[in-house]
Design a protein around this motif. Structure first.
Motif, PDB file in Angstrom:
ATOM      1  N   ALA A  14      -4.660  47.177 -13.574  1.00 38.08           N
ATOM      2  CA  ALA A  14      -3.405  47.460 -14.448  1.00 38.08           C
ATOM      3  C   ALA A  14      -2.747  48.583 -14.282  1.00 38.08           C
ATOM      4  CB  ALA A  14      -3.991  47.144 -15.700  1.00 38.08           C
ATOM      5  N   SER A  85       3.994  48.702 -12.512  1.00 35.95           N
ATOM      6  CA  SER A  85       3.453  48.378 -14.152  1.00 35.95           C
ATOM      7  C   SER A  85       2.734  47.134 -14.216  1.00 35.95           C
ATOM      8  CB  SER A  85       4.446  48.753 -15.119  1.00 35.95           C
ATOM      9  OG  SER A  85       5.110  50.093 -14.987  1.00 35.95           O
ATOM     10  N   LYS A  87       0.295  44.204 -14.813  1.00 35.63           N
ATOM     11  CA  LYS A  87      -0.613  43.661 -16.054  1.00 35.63           C
ATOM     12  C   LYS A  87      -1.447  42.443 -15.474  1.00 35.63           C
ATOM     13  CE  LYS A  87       3.477  44.411 -19.156  1.00 35.63           C
ATOM     14  NZ  LYS A  87       4.290  43.931 -20.272  1.00 35.63           N
ATOM     15  N   SER A 126      -8.084  44.524 -15.582  1.00 38.04           N
ATOM     16  CA  SER A 126      -7.849  45.513 -16.553  1.00 38.04           C
ATOM     17  C   SER A 126      -8.797  46.713 -16.480  1.00 38.04           C
ATOM     18  CB  SER A 126      -8.316  44.545 -17.852  1.00 38.04           C
ATOM     19  OG  SER A 126      -9.474  43.925 -17.909  1.00 38.04           O
TER      20      SER A 126
END
Length: 126
Positions: A14, A85, A87, A126
């Motif tokens: 992430a 960026s 996610k 994550s």
């Protein structure tokens, strides 16, 4: 016949970045809009971004706006998707597609696209 081949997918943490490429072969590519779509696990395919035949007009899904950038190099018959960026919710198989009609706008609807690649997996941890 048109063939589209996606590349550049992979596993990223992430906050990281990836650049996807969509290389076309066969009939002319440079006069058609191209879109990127994705299919998250267990979900339907969704629009990500699209670019007009000459690169002057782009369109993005709200979920990626400001993080992803679509571009093209018609001399190389290639469209790119720069993803920054990242996610975990960006995890999906990413597909590129060529629009049905020449000189069209970068539509968001998948039924505007007639040729599709096989997809490349993007996994964001994550």
């Amino acid at each position: 016949q048109v063939q589209l081949v996606e590349s550049g997918g992979g596993l990223v943490q992430a906050g990281g970045s990836l650049r996807l490429s969509c290389a076309a072969s066969g009939r002319t590519f440079s006069t058609y809009a191209v879109g990127w779509f994705r299919q998250p696990p267990g979900n339907v395919r969704e629009f990500v971004a699209a670019i007009s035949w000459n690169g002057d007009t782009t369109s993005y899904a709200d979920s990626v706006k400001g993080r992803f950038a679509i571009s093209r190099d018609n001399a190389k018959n290639t469209v790119y998707l720069q993803m920054n960026s990242l996610k975990p919710e960006d995890t999906a198989v990413y597909y590129c597609a060529r629009e049905r009609g020449a000189y069209g706008l970068p539509y968001r609807e998948s039924n505007a696209y007639v040729y599709w690649g096989q997809g490349t997996q993007v996994t964001v941890s994550s």
